[in-house]
Design an enzyme around this catalytic site. Sequence first.
Site, PDB file in Angstrom:
ATOM      1  N   ASP A   7       6.276   3.000   2.544  1.00  0.00           N
ATOM      2  CA  ASP A   7       5.941   1.839   1.716  1.00  0.00           C
ATOM      3  C   ASP A   7       7.015   1.780   0.635  1.00  0.00           C
ATOM      4  OD1 ASP A   7       4.472  -0.347   0.610  1.00  0.00           O
ATOM      5  OD2 ASP A   7       3.673   1.025  -0.895  1.00  0.00           O
ATOM      6  N   GLU A  70       6.412  -1.669   6.538  1.00  0.00           N
ATOM      7  CA  GLU A  70       5.737  -2.959   6.493  1.00  0.00           C
ATOM      8  C   GLU A  70       6.773  -4.060   6.323  1.00  0.00           C
ATOM      9  OE1 GLU A  70       1.511  -3.258   4.685  1.00  0.00           O
ATOM     10  OE2 GLU A  70       2.866  -4.115   3.195  1.00  0.00           O
ATOM     11  N   ASP A 143       0.667   3.528  -2.940  1.00  0.00           N
ATOM     12  CA  ASP A 143       1.892   3.543  -2.137  1.00  0.00           C
ATOM     13  C   ASP A 143       1.810   4.574  -1.001  1.00  0.00           C
ATOM     14  OD1 ASP A 143       3.762   1.824  -4.098  1.00  0.00           O
ATOM     15  OD2 ASP A 143       2.563   3.241  -5.265  1.00  0.00           O
TER      16      ASP A 143
END
Length: 169
Positions: A7, A70, A143
């Site tokens: 992340d 992502e 995170d």
Amino acid sequence: MRVLGIDPGVAITGYSILEENGKNGAGYCCIASGCIRTASDSKPERRLLTIYERISDLVREYQPEALVVEKIFFSKNVRTAFQVGEARGVVLLAAARSGLMLFEYTPLQVKQAVAGYGKADKAQVKKMVQLLLKLQHQPAVDDEADATAVALCHLQNRRFQDAVRGGKT
């Protein structure tokens, strides 16, 4: 299969190394997870270098087969979006330099895979990460939870794709 979920962020980059365990991927195991933190008083290029070096260290230490991140989405805060984009670029560079397969998923795909609902909130995702990995505690930092969720998404998506192909890889 062992994967490194990331992340990206300039101040905090979450990471998680997950592995399928058991025959035919009967479950998942968290090998390591945490956050890469950079000093706010450091120059931007130094912060990005720190992220790159730590990701490279994780790849060398844990030898994942793939890196999962992502897909970026547009943010209301343009400055934040640019910073996340820079951190994400460094992560993609680390994957390319390491020769890792790279996989990307949208936030909707991640939430759907982990929580069963594409609009799940952070608390739901954290709880499902804890349940799916049989962790004693939820990840303390969002995170880290997000990095774990994106790695789980990939492992579950991979399992689904294998089933669709009849187990042929």
